[in-house]
Design a protein around this motif. Structure first.
Motif, short mmCIF file in Angstrom:
data_model
loop_
_atom_site.label_atom_id
_atom_site.label_comp_id
_atom_site.label_asym_id
_atom_site.label_seq_id
_atom_site.Cartn_x
_atom_site.Cartn_y
_atom_site.Cartn_z
N THR A 35 0.83 -1.21 0.00
CA THR A 35 0.00 0.00 0.00
C THR A 35 0.86 1.25 0.00
O THR A 35 0.58 2.22 -0.71
CB THR A 35 -0.93 0.01 1.23
N SER A 36 1.92 1.23 0.78
CA SER A 36 2.83 2.38 0.85
C SER A 36 3.47 2.67 -0.50
O SER A 36 3.51 3.83 -0.95
CB SER A 36 3.91 2.12 1.91
N VAL A 37 3.97 1.63 -1.18
CA VAL A 37 4.59 1.81 -2.49
C VAL A 37 3.56 2.30 -3.50
O VAL A 37 3.83 3.20 -4.31
CB VAL A 37 5.24 0.49 -2.98
N PHE A 38 2.37 1.72 -3.46
CA PHE A 38 1.32 2.07 -4.41
C PHE A 38 1.01 3.57 -4.35
O PHE A 38 0.93 4.25 -5.38
CB PHE A 38 0.06 1.26 -4.10
N TYR A 39 0.86 4.10 -3.14
CA TYR A 39 0.51 5.52 -3.01
C TYR A 39 1.74 6.42 -3.12
O TYR A 39 1.62 7.58 -3.52
CB TYR A 39 -0.23 5.77 -1.70
N GLU A 40 2.91 5.90 -2.77
CA GLU A 40 4.13 6.69 -2.93
C GLU A 40 4.36 7.04 -4.39
O GLU A 40 4.78 8.14 -4.74
CB GLU A 40 5.35 5.93 -2.39
N PHE A 41 4.05 6.08 -5.28
CA PHE A 41 4.23 6.30 -6.71
C PHE A 41 2.92 6.68 -7.39
O PHE A 41 2.66 6.34 -8.54
CB PHE A 41 4.86 5.06 -7.35
N LYS A 42 2.06 7.37 -6.63
CA LYS A 42 0.87 8.05 -7.14
C LYS A 42 -0.10 7.13 -7.86
O LYS A 42 -0.72 7.51 -8.85
CB LYS A 42 1.29 9.20 -8.07
N GLN A 43 -0.21 5.89 -7.39
CA GLN A 43 -1.17 4.91 -7.93
C GLN A 43 -0.88 4.55 -9.38
O GLN A 43 -1.77 4.10 -10.11
CB GLN A 43 -2.60 5.44 -7.79
N HIS A 44 0.37 4.74 -9.82
CA HIS A 44 0.74 4.44 -11.20
C HIS A 44 1.19 3.00 -11.36
O HIS A 44 1.10 2.43 -12.45
CB HIS A 44 1.89 5.36 -11.65
N TYR A 45 1.74 2.39 -10.31
CA TYR A 45 2.37 1.09 -10.43
C TYR A 45 1.38 -0.06 -10.32
O TYR A 45 0.47 -0.05 -9.48
CB TYR A 45 3.42 0.91 -9.32
N GLY A 46 1.60 -1.08 -11.17
CA GLY A 46 0.88 -2.33 -11.06
C GLY A 46 1.73 -3.33 -10.28
O GLY A 46 2.76 -2.98 -9.69
N ALA A 47 1.31 -4.60 -10.31
CA ALA A 47 1.97 -5.62 -9.51
C ALA A 47 3.44 -5.80 -9.87
O ALA A 47 4.29 -6.00 -8.99
CB ALA A 47 1.23 -6.95 -9.67
N GLU A 62 5.22 6.36 -28.43
CA GLU A 62 3.80 6.15 -28.16
C GLU A 62 3.59 5.68 -26.72
O GLU A 62 2.67 6.12 -26.02
CB GLU A 62 3.22 5.11 -29.13
N SER A 63 4.44 4.77 -26.27
CA SER A 63 4.34 4.24 -24.91
C SER A 63 4.56 5.34 -23.88
O SER A 63 3.88 5.39 -22.85
CB SER A 63 5.36 3.12 -24.72
N PHE A 64 5.53 6.22 -24.15
CA PHE A 64 5.77 7.33 -23.22
C PHE A 64 4.54 8.20 -23.08
O PHE A 64 4.14 8.56 -21.97
CB PHE A 64 6.96 8.18 -23.70
N PHE A 65 3.93 8.56 -24.21
CA PHE A 65 2.76 9.43 -24.14
C PHE A 65 1.59 8.73 -23.43
O PHE A 65 0.84 9.37 -22.70
CB PHE A 65 2.34 9.87 -25.54
N ASN A 66 1.43 7.44 -23.67
CA ASN A 66 0.38 6.70 -22.96
C ASN A 66 0.60 6.77 -21.45
O ASN A 66 -0.33 6.97 -20.67
CB ASN A 66 0.36 5.24 -23.41
N SER A 67 1.86 6.57 -21.03
CA SER A 67 2.18 6.62 -19.60
C SER A 67 1.93 8.01 -19.04
O SER A 67 1.34 8.16 -17.96
CB SER A 67 3.64 6.22 -19.37
N LEU A 68 2.39 9.03 -19.74
CA LEU A 68 2.23 10.40 -19.25
C LEU A 68 0.76 10.77 -19.09
O LEU A 68 0.36 11.35 -18.09
CB LEU A 68 2.91 11.36 -20.22
N LYS A 69 -0.05 10.41 -20.07
CA LYS A 69 -1.46 10.78 -19.99
C LYS A 69 -2.19 9.96 -18.93
O LYS A 69 -3.05 10.48 -18.21
CB LYS A 69 -2.12 10.63 -21.37
N ARG A 70 -1.84 8.69 -18.81
CA ARG A 70 -2.48 7.84 -17.80
C ARG A 70 -2.06 8.25 -16.39
O ARG A 70 -2.88 8.29 -15.47
CB ARG A 70 -2.12 6.38 -18.06
N GLU A 71 -0.78 8.56 -16.23
CA GLU A 71 -0.24 8.80 -14.89
C GLU A 71 -0.32 10.25 -14.45
O GLU A 71 -0.18 10.54 -13.26
CB GLU A 71 1.22 8.33 -14.84
N LEU A 72 -0.55 11.18 -15.39
CA LEU A 72 -0.56 12.59 -15.03
C LEU A 72 -1.80 13.33 -15.53
O LEU A 72 -2.55 13.90 -14.73
CB LEU A 72 0.70 13.29 -15.58
#
Length: 384
Positions: A150-162, A328-338
């Motif tokens: 839980t700590s890691v999940f919220y530390e990295f702004k809910q971006h990380y999966g398993a 393309e992958s970078f933009f997907n990550s940026l839009k999803r995570e930010l």
């Protein structure tokens, strides 16, 4: 001496009401078998305090409205307290008995135990038993793992999966598999942010020269400044759009150059991004620069700039976004995570600050990349 009769609050109030229904006090007192003097006294009190007239032995009479306000204020205070308990304790509900009861135990000096158990769906009796029974090593380990996940999940702004959370836990010294992390994340209700489709910004309908696809989807290289890839995407802000251009080195996936412009000309997209890239990383002769067929990359101003640095130009095939999959992958990550998690459309100033923080402090430093075996860019370069 006759024993003094004690009347309940309800009896007194009903007696007063009955006295108003009868012709006079005497009729009501005879019917109730009480003295007219006592009933008159009750009526006098009732005229002053109404429903607050008979609060019971040991309680002070108050005006009804005052008492109701007091009760409402008390209910409001309890509701606020329950909401505070829920906000602080909600993350512990799915972490297992030990984590939940441990949270209750640590906060018993702040909130009533019964209220915490009620709000968090715990049993007061089970909690009392828990305080008397030592926690097993297995339960303690699972609880610690869940708290760390839980700590890691919220530390990295809910971006990380398993997968990325597992790598982060390994770095912290935990021995745990991706399957276990996924299982505990499901128990905890932790879900990484979803991605949305992006709008195409490439204008390839022009008569300018387009280079062949020299990269040919070979997205790995053994040295820095050997292959750079670039692309442009739109960012919606208040009432209009901004355009983000990035240049990524395939060696370590670092964004070496980027720019946010208000128009799609080369002067506001590719040229300033290139200028930043060559300041951050030295260009080597023969560097392959790969992009799509957009006019910002194919025009003479930009191609002359690349030629002056002795770069080899490479472009994706028409309409094939997979040829530039890394960008393309970078933009997907940026839009999803930010971008997509923002509660509202940001102003130009706000979006520039957010993107700068995302690229320079998150993506280029802390984020774990699958292409780097789930290491951060800094870890990858330190180990090479």
């Amino acid at each position: 001496m006759a024993a003094k009769i004690s009347y309940t609050s309800d009896f007194k109030e009903n007696a007063v009401q009955l006295s108003y229904d009868r012709k006079n006090v005497n009729d009501a007192s005879r019917e109730l078998d009480i003295s007219p003097k006592l009933l008159s006294k009750w009526r006098t009190v009732y005229r002053k305090f109404e429903n607050g007239s008979f609060p019971g032995r040991g309680r002070k009479r108050v005006y009804y409205e005052d008492r109701r306000i007091f009760e409402l204020e008390k209910e409001l205070l309890q509701s606020q307290l329950k909401l505070e308990i829920l906000k602080k304790g909600i993350n512990f509900i799915g972490q297992g008995k030990h984590a939940l009861y441990n949270y209750i135990h640590e906060n018993k000096h702040l909130y009533p135990i019964g209220m915490m158990c009620e709000v968090l769906g715990a049993s007061t009796s089970t909690y009392n038993l828990w305080t008397q029974k030592p926690v097993s090593k297995s339960e303690a380990r699972v609880s610690l793992l869940k708290e760390s996940i839980t700590s890691v999940f919220y530390e990295f702004k809910q971006h990380y999966g398993a997968v990325r959370i597992t790598r982060e836990l390994h770095k912290q010294g935990f021995s745990i598999s991706e399957g276990q992390v996924s299982f505990y994340m499901n128990q905890l209700g932790l879900r990484s942010k979803f991605k949305k489709k992006r709008k195409v910004t490439t204008d390839s309908k022009h008569n300018l020269y387009t280079s062949p696809n020299m990269l040919n989807r070979q997205f790995k290289t053994d040295k820095p400044s050997k292959i750079w890839v670039s692309d442009i995407t739109y960012i919606q802000i208040e009432k209009r759009f901004l355009y983000l251009t990035v240049i990524i080195d395939l060696y370590d996936r670092k964004v070496v150059g980027w720019n946010i412009g208000s128009a799609l000309s080369s002067k506001t997209t590719t040229l300033p991004a290139w200028k930043m890239a060559i300041q951050n990383r030295k260009v080597k002769d023969g560097l392959i620069f790969h992009s799509d067929r957009g006019v910002q990359y194919a025009n003479k101003l930009f191609t002359t700039t690349l030629d002056a640095s002795k770069c080899v130009r490479s472009m994706s095939r028409k309409g094939d976004s997979l040829d530039n999959a890394v960008s393309e992958s970078f933009f997907n990550s940026l839009k999803r995570e930010l971008i997509y998690i923002q509660p509202r459309l940001l102003t130009p100033g706000e979006i520039r600050i957010e993107i700068n923080d995302y690229i320079e402090n998150w993506y280029n430093k802390k984020r774990r990349h699958a292409a780097l075996n789930y290491r951060s860019i800094e870890e990858f370069n330190a180990e090479e």
